[in-house]
Design a protein around this motif. Structure first.
Motif, PDB file in Angstrom:
ATOM      1  N   ASP A   1       0.885  -1.150   0.000  1.00 40.23           N
ATOM      2  CA  ASP A   1       0.000   0.000   0.000  1.00 40.23           C
ATOM      3  C   ASP A   1       0.937   1.217   0.000  1.00 40.23           C
ATOM      4  OD1 ASP A   1      -2.289   1.654   0.478  1.00 40.23           O
ATOM      5  OD2 ASP A   1      -1.702   1.733   2.586  1.00 40.23           O
TER       6      ASP A   1
ATOM      7  N   ASP B   1      -0.033   5.033   0.883  1.00 36.22           N
ATOM      8  CA  ASP B   1      -0.278   5.997   1.964  1.00 36.22           C
ATOM      9  C   ASP B   1      -0.190   5.308   3.329  1.00 36.22           C
ATOM     10  OD1 ASP B   1      -0.861   8.204   0.254  1.00 36.22           O
ATOM     11  OD2 ASP B   1      -2.855   7.406  -0.111  1.00 36.22           O
ATOM     12  N   GLY B   2       0.755   5.708   4.146  1.00 34.21           N
ATOM     13  CA  GLY B   2       0.884   5.124   5.482  1.00 34.21           C
ATOM     14  C   GLY B   2       1.825   3.934   5.555  1.00 34.21           C
TER      15      GLY B   2
ATOM     16  N   GLU C   1       0.214  -3.443   4.576  1.00 32.53           N
ATOM     17  CA  GLU C   1      -0.919  -2.506   4.683  1.00 32.53           C
ATOM     18  C   GLU C   1      -0.986  -1.843   6.048  1.00 32.53           C
ATOM     19  OE1 GLU C   1      -3.592  -0.952   3.856  1.00 32.53           O
ATOM     20  OE2 GLU C   1      -3.886  -1.503   1.784  1.00 32.53           O
ATOM     21  N   ASP C   2      -1.449  -0.588   6.076  1.00 31.57           N
ATOM     22  CA  ASP C   2      -1.655   0.075   7.369  1.00 31.57           C
ATOM     23  C   ASP C   2      -3.145   0.231   7.693  1.00 31.57           C
ATOM     24  OD1 ASP C   2      -2.186   2.064   5.408  1.00 31.57           O
ATOM     25  OD2 ASP C   2      -1.885   3.628   6.910  1.00 31.57           O
TER      26      ASP C   2
END
Ligand code: BG6
Ligand code: MG
Length: 213
Positions: free
Chosen positions: A8, A10-11, A168-169
């Motif tokens: 992912d 963003d983050g 992933e966040d």
């Protein structure tokens, strides 16, 4: 055996969540809606229009579709002012070293992001060329937790879903990867991401052993 890693954006690669928050907060203020950092957790991994719906729900406000599009555009304009100033130094600690390790060991790497601004961000960070596949919000029609974004990345890399691991966040992202039959590594809060197969705080000192399941 893991043959590919899907990230992912963003983050995970960069902390753009803070810029999303500042832009949404500004919009919420314009609409006289109380919006705090805790509310912001609900927007992670979620598409732009769905995020706006969540904010409007918090403020108990109903808008016409055309008005919603105008507000979403406004937020995006403010958000882009932030990301257009981003620099390579904003890549999160350890990320670049880990990506290079993966490449040196012949693993494929991809981006699987809901954002329509992913290419702009990757360009600012000089990270376009390192990835074998970049699937962003412009290339999918179904938002996470639908696995479409990750399945498309696996297909572009010619790797089976069960040979992929997703970093992933967001909860929606972990769920998407699991539905897509992929292994999952949560990046961030252990409580929030407890559905993931493994959880890390970040990429500092992370090596290929993390890919052993
Ligand atoms: C996700 C973010 O990656 O992208 C969400 O976690 C964001 O917060 C979504 O809303 C869509 O991003 P954009 O850049 O297309 O508005
Ligand atoms: Mg994210």
């Amino acid at each position: 055996m893991i043959k590919a890693c899907i990230f992912d954006l963003d983050g995970v690669i960069v902390d753009t969540a803070k810029y999303h928050y500042l832009a949404w907060k500004r919009l919420a203020e314009e609409l006289n809606i109380n919006f705090n950092e805790e509310d912001n957790e609900r927007l992670k991994g979620v598409s732009r229009m769905k995020s706006l719906d969540i904010i409007l729900e918090i403020g108990n406000i109903t808008l016409k579709e055309s008005e919603k599009l105008e507000f979403a555009d406004k937020k995006n304009k403010w958000y882009r002012e932030y990301i257009l100033k981003m620099e390579e130094t904003e890549i999160l600690p350890g990320v670049k070293i880990f990506l290079n390790q993966l490449k040196q060991n012949n693993l494929k790497i991809a981006i699987g992001s809901a954002s329509k601004n992913a290419l702009t961000i990757l360009q600012r960070l000089n990270l376009i060329d390192i990835f074998d596949s970049i699937i962003d919000g412009n290339k999918v029609s179904k938002a996470k937790p639908d696995p479409e974004v990750f399945i498309k990345a696996a297909q572009e890399m010619h790797i089976k879903p069960e040979e992929c691991v997703v970093f992933e966040d967001s909860i929606a992202g972990i769920q998407a990867a699991k539905i897509g039959q992929m292994k999952t590594i949560g990046v961030g809060n252990h409580q929030t991401l407890k559905e993931a197969d493994k959880i890390i705080n970040g990429f500092k000192n992370i090596d290929l052993k993390i890919l052993e399941f």
